[in-house]
Design an enzyme around this catalytic site. Sequence first.
Site, mmCIF file in Angstrom:
data_model
loop_
_atom_site.group_PDB
_atom_site.id
_atom_site.type_symbol
_atom_site.label_atom_id
_atom_site.label_comp_id
_atom_site.label_asym_id
_atom_site.label_seq_id
_atom_site.Cartn_x
_atom_site.Cartn_y
_atom_site.Cartn_z
ATOM 1 N N THR A 103 -22.533 -15.427 14.164
ATOM 2 C CA THR A 103 -21.764 -14.538 15.059
ATOM 3 C C THR A 103 -21.891 -13.073 14.632
ATOM 4 N N THR A 127 -15.447 -3.000 8.922
ATOM 5 C CA THR A 127 -14.383 -3.120 7.922
ATOM 6 C C THR A 127 -14.693 -2.281 6.685
ATOM 7 N N ASP A 128 -13.657 -1.913 5.959
ATOM 8 C CA ASP A 128 -13.867 -1.194 4.697
ATOM 9 C C ASP A 128 -14.466 -2.110 3.624
ATOM 10 N N GLU A 129 -14.446 -3.422 3.874
ATOM 11 C CA GLU A 129 -14.964 -4.357 2.863
ATOM 12 C C GLU A 129 -16.467 -4.204 2.639
ATOM 13 N N TYR A 154 -18.410 -13.017 4.212
ATOM 14 C CA TYR A 154 -17.884 -12.263 5.367
ATOM 15 C C TYR A 154 -18.318 -10.798 5.319
ATOM 16 N N SER A 155 -18.018 -10.125 4.206
ATOM 17 C CA SER A 155 -18.271 -8.674 4.190
ATOM 18 C C SER A 155 -19.764 -8.366 4.190
ATOM 19 N N LYS A 158 -20.808 -8.458 7.791
ATOM 20 C CA LYS A 158 -20.347 -7.247 8.485
ATOM 21 C C LYS A 158 -21.235 -6.059 8.092
ATOM 22 N N ASN A 183 -7.157 -2.960 6.155
ATOM 23 C CA ASN A 183 -6.430 -4.174 6.571
ATOM 24 C C ASN A 183 -5.403 -3.902 7.663
ATOM 25 N N ILE A 195 -0.305 -11.678 5.518
ATOM 26 C CA ILE A 195 1.079 -11.372 5.934
ATOM 27 C C ILE A 195 1.635 -12.457 6.862
ATOM 28 N N ARG A 197 0.691 -15.520 7.175
ATOM 29 C CA ARG A 197 0.800 -16.810 6.468
ATOM 30 C C ARG A 197 2.134 -16.883 5.733
ATOM 31 N N GLN A 198 2.495 -15.799 5.044
ATOM 32 C CA GLN A 198 3.725 -15.834 4.243
ATOM 33 C C GLN A 198 4.965 -15.857 5.141
ATOM 34 N N HIS A 280 -12.872 -12.266 -5.498
ATOM 35 C CA HIS A 280 -11.763 -11.509 -4.892
ATOM 36 C C HIS A 280 -11.859 -9.997 -5.125
HETATM 37 P P1 NAD Z 1 -9.879 -12.562 14.801
HETATM 38 O O1 NAD Z 1 -10.517 -13.640 13.992
HETATM 39 O O2 NAD Z 1 -8.401 -12.575 15.012
HETATM 40 O O3 NAD Z 1 -10.549 -12.555 16.264
HETATM 41 C C1 NAD Z 1 -11.921 -12.707 16.473
HETATM 42 C C2 NAD Z 1 -12.139 -12.962 17.968
HETATM 43 O O4 NAD Z 1 -13.573 -13.064 18.191
HETATM 44 C C3 NAD Z 1 -11.549 -14.290 18.453
HETATM 45 O O5 NAD Z 1 -10.903 -14.101 19.698
HETATM 46 C C4 NAD Z 1 -12.746 -15.200 18.611
HETATM 47 O O6 NAD Z 1 -12.587 -16.193 19.612
HETATM 48 C C5 NAD Z 1 -13.848 -14.213 18.981
HETATM 49 N N1 NAD Z 1 -15.203 -14.701 18.626
HETATM 50 C C6 NAD Z 1 -15.603 -15.226 17.437
HETATM 51 N N2 NAD Z 1 -16.902 -15.585 17.505
HETATM 52 C C7 NAD Z 1 -17.327 -15.255 18.760
HETATM 53 C C8 NAD Z 1 -18.584 -15.368 19.429
HETATM 54 N N3 NAD Z 1 -19.653 -15.902 18.827
HETATM 55 N N4 NAD Z 1 -18.664 -14.931 20.710
HETATM 56 C C9 NAD Z 1 -17.579 -14.394 21.325
HETATM 57 N N5 NAD Z 1 -16.377 -14.285 20.752
HETATM 58 C C10 NAD Z 1 -16.251 -14.707 19.481
HETATM 59 O O7 NAD Z 1 -10.371 -11.207 14.142
HETATM 60 P P2 NAD Z 1 -9.616 -9.814 13.955
HETATM 61 O O8 NAD Z 1 -8.853 -9.849 12.696
HETATM 62 O O9 NAD Z 1 -8.940 -9.451 15.226
HETATM 63 O O10 NAD Z 1 -10.876 -8.852 13.706
HETATM 64 C C11 NAD Z 1 -11.548 -8.251 14.814
HETATM 65 C C12 NAD Z 1 -12.639 -7.341 14.296
HETATM 66 O O11 NAD Z 1 -12.094 -6.340 13.447
HETATM 67 C C13 NAD Z 1 -13.708 -8.047 13.458
HETATM 68 O O12 NAD Z 1 -14.967 -7.494 13.776
HETATM 69 C C14 NAD Z 1 -13.310 -7.723 12.015
HETATM 70 O O13 NAD Z 1 -14.455 -7.736 11.178
HETATM 71 C C15 NAD Z 1 -12.760 -6.329 12.202
HETATM 72 N N6 NAD Z 1 -11.770 -5.890 11.188
HETATM 73 C C16 NAD Z 1 -10.666 -6.649 10.936
HETATM 74 C C17 NAD Z 1 -9.686 -6.190 10.052
HETATM 75 C C18 NAD Z 1 -8.426 -6.988 9.774
HETATM 76 O O14 NAD Z 1 -7.609 -6.569 8.989
HETATM 77 N N7 NAD Z 1 -8.197 -8.135 10.405
HETATM 78 C C19 NAD Z 1 -9.873 -4.966 9.419
HETATM 79 C C20 NAD Z 1 -11.020 -4.214 9.683
HETATM 80 C C21 NAD Z 1 -11.953 -4.684 10.588
HETATM 81 O O1 TDX Z 2 -2.259 -16.839 1.067
HETATM 82 C C1 TDX Z 2 -2.793 -15.784 0.680
HETATM 83 N N1 TDX Z 2 -2.431 -15.250 -0.522
HETATM 84 C C2 TDX Z 2 -2.956 -14.096 -1.008
HETATM 85 O O2 TDX Z 2 -2.569 -13.661 -2.104
HETATM 86 C C3 TDX Z 2 -3.816 -15.108 1.466
HETATM 87 C C4 TDX Z 2 -4.259 -15.677 2.775
HETATM 88 C C5 TDX Z 2 -4.327 -13.930 0.961
HETATM 89 N N2 TDX Z 2 -3.932 -13.442 -0.246
HETATM 90 C C6 TDX Z 2 -4.466 -12.141 -0.705
HETATM 91 C C7 TDX Z 2 -5.975 -11.976 -0.635
HETATM 92 C C8 TDX Z 2 -6.126 -10.481 -0.364
HETATM 93 O O3 TDX Z 2 -6.062 -9.770 -1.588
HETATM 94 O O4 TDX Z 2 -3.945 -11.157 0.191
HETATM 95 C C9 TDX Z 2 -4.894 -10.123 0.457
HETATM 96 C C10 TDX Z 2 -5.162 -10.059 1.946
HETATM 97 O O5 TDX Z 2 -5.854 -11.237 2.326
HETATM 98 P P1 TDX Z 2 -6.403 -11.485 3.817
HETATM 99 O O6 TDX Z 2 -5.279 -11.384 4.785
HETATM 100 O O7 TDX Z 2 -7.209 -12.739 3.809
HETATM 101 O O8 TDX Z 2 -7.287 -10.173 4.070
HETATM 102 P P2 TDX Z 2 -8.605 -9.574 3.359
HETATM 103 O O9 TDX Z 2 -9.370 -10.627 2.638
HETATM 104 O O10 TDX Z 2 -8.171 -8.347 2.597
HETATM 105 O O11 TDX Z 2 -9.455 -9.158 4.669
HETATM 106 C C11 TDX Z 2 -8.802 -8.562 5.816
HETATM 107 O O12 TDX Z 2 -8.982 -7.180 5.827
HETATM 108 C C12 TDX Z 2 -10.277 -6.699 6.068
HETATM 109 C C13 TDX Z 2 -9.323 -9.168 7.114
HETATM 110 O O13 TDX Z 2 -9.140 -10.577 7.101
HETATM 111 C C14 TDX Z 2 -10.774 -8.813 7.336
HETATM 112 O O14 TDX Z 2 -11.207 -9.293 8.606
HETATM 113 C C15 TDX Z 2 -10.910 -7.323 7.296
HETATM 114 O O15 TDX Z 2 -12.255 -6.974 7.383
#
Ligand code: NAD
Ligand code: TDX
Length: 338
Positions: A103, A127-129, A154-155, A158, A183, A195, A197-198, A280
């Site tokens: 994807t 992402t900043d990752e 993942y990163s 990306k 994040n 967040i 999850r907790q 991590h």
């Molecule tokens: P998410 O997992 O909640 O949502 C992803 C969406 O993409 C879902 O609706 C899923 O159905 C869709 N998807 C997955 N594979 C697909 C495919 N092959 N074709 C079409 N649709 C597909 O993700 P999110 O947390 O909303 O992240 C969205 C974007 O932001 C991502 O690109 C992620 O890398 C980026 N991002 C996320 C964070 C974060 O903190 N969550 C931070 C920085 C950047």
């Molecule tokens: O149960 C948990 N306990 C815990 O300590 C989970 C799920 C996570 N963690 C820690 C791991 C990380 O240090 O919390 C921090 C945040 O974890 P996640 O929510 O999984 O985020 P992170 O791995 O930082 O990545 C997120 O931010 C950047 C998004 O999922 C990515 O999509 C984005 O690119």
Amino acid sequence: MADFEPRRIIVTGGAGFIGSNFVHWVVDNQPNVHVTVLDKLTYAGNLDNLSGIPEDRMTFVKGDICDAELVDALFADTDAVVHFAAESHNDNSIADPEPFVRTNVEGTFTLLEAARKHGVRFHHISTDEVYGDLALDDPARFTEETPYHPSSPYSSTKASSDLLVRAWFRTYGVAATISNCSNNYGPRQHIEKFIPRQITNILSGIRPKLYGDGLNVRDWIHTEDHSSAVWAILTKGRMGETYLIGADGERNNIDVLRAILEEMGQGPDDFDWVRDRPGHDRRYAIDSTKLRRELGWMPAHTDFAEGLRQTIAWYRANPQWWQGVKEATEAKYAAHGQ
Ligand code: NAD
Ligand code: TDX
């Protein structure tokens, strides 16, 4: 230069957490824009995330960004694409990286080829990752000049997708921009993430779970601030440029968890320490000076405690949104000792 004023945009991944918040933001703030959501509805996508949006403002297309024929047909009829679709969870990428490569890399390639063919403006969400991590005592923050150094499957996918976007701009002149955000938190985030999850653990009578020593730092931004920044870059950003998005929200995980515990009436030690995530990342921190200076963007949600309260209230008020997937999500974590 005059602002770009798209009338029709495609939002990939618009049924996910950040994508759906962006679609709501556009519908609420940009009355002349029609949105087409392209989303595969994986485990992370949920059509309920788009409920309440008037029919004449949005079209939903269920499909895969790797489906070149479908993507080509949609791109023939749009001004711009904002590309959120991705496999987004680090822990999943460690257990099974294959869908991340498909994807995040192949999907982005497929979209770029269609953007090239149809002359579509392309904004890539990243992402900043991609920059790897910083030490806890390092005064530095990530900037647009920081070298790429991703740690997880993942990163690294990306980062790969960002590099494809840069090459398609430089070689083919695709009108592309990239944003790398920190994040996100807010409503409708999948309960696999830290967040929610907790919060949903506490609401379900399960003890919260903290990885490692709990001192890893994340730079939190409310998802609505991410949306306003993306709109600023889409309409005012310079082609070929990268913009970092962040709201000066550095906090370590144990502080965030204790803020949730306190807000939800639990004691400060009412959680379990669990196995650390392999590889991590220690700390992320964003310097968003370029975005603020060049495009005049400012975050609106600067009170983290208030944002957290609203997020907790949203999960409390919407148990039907998450309860159906809670057991399976926790079973997956338990299988990995987390
Ligand atoms: P998410 O997992 O909640 O949502 C992803 C969406 O993409 C879902 O609706 C899923 O159905 C869709 N998807 C997955 N594979 C697909 C495919 N092959 N074709 C079409 N649709 C597909 O993700 P999110 O947390 O909303 O992240 C969205 C974007 O932001 C991502 O690109 C992620 O890398 C980026 N991002 C996320 C964070 C974060 O903190 N969550 C931070 C920085 C950047
Ligand atoms: O149960 C948990 N306990 C815990 O300590 C989970 C799920 C996570 N963690 C820690 C791991 C990380 O240090 O919390 C921090 C945040 O974890 P996640 O929510 O999984 O985020 P992170 O791995 O930082 O990545 C997120 O931010 C950047 C998004 O999922 C990515 O999509 C984005 O690119």
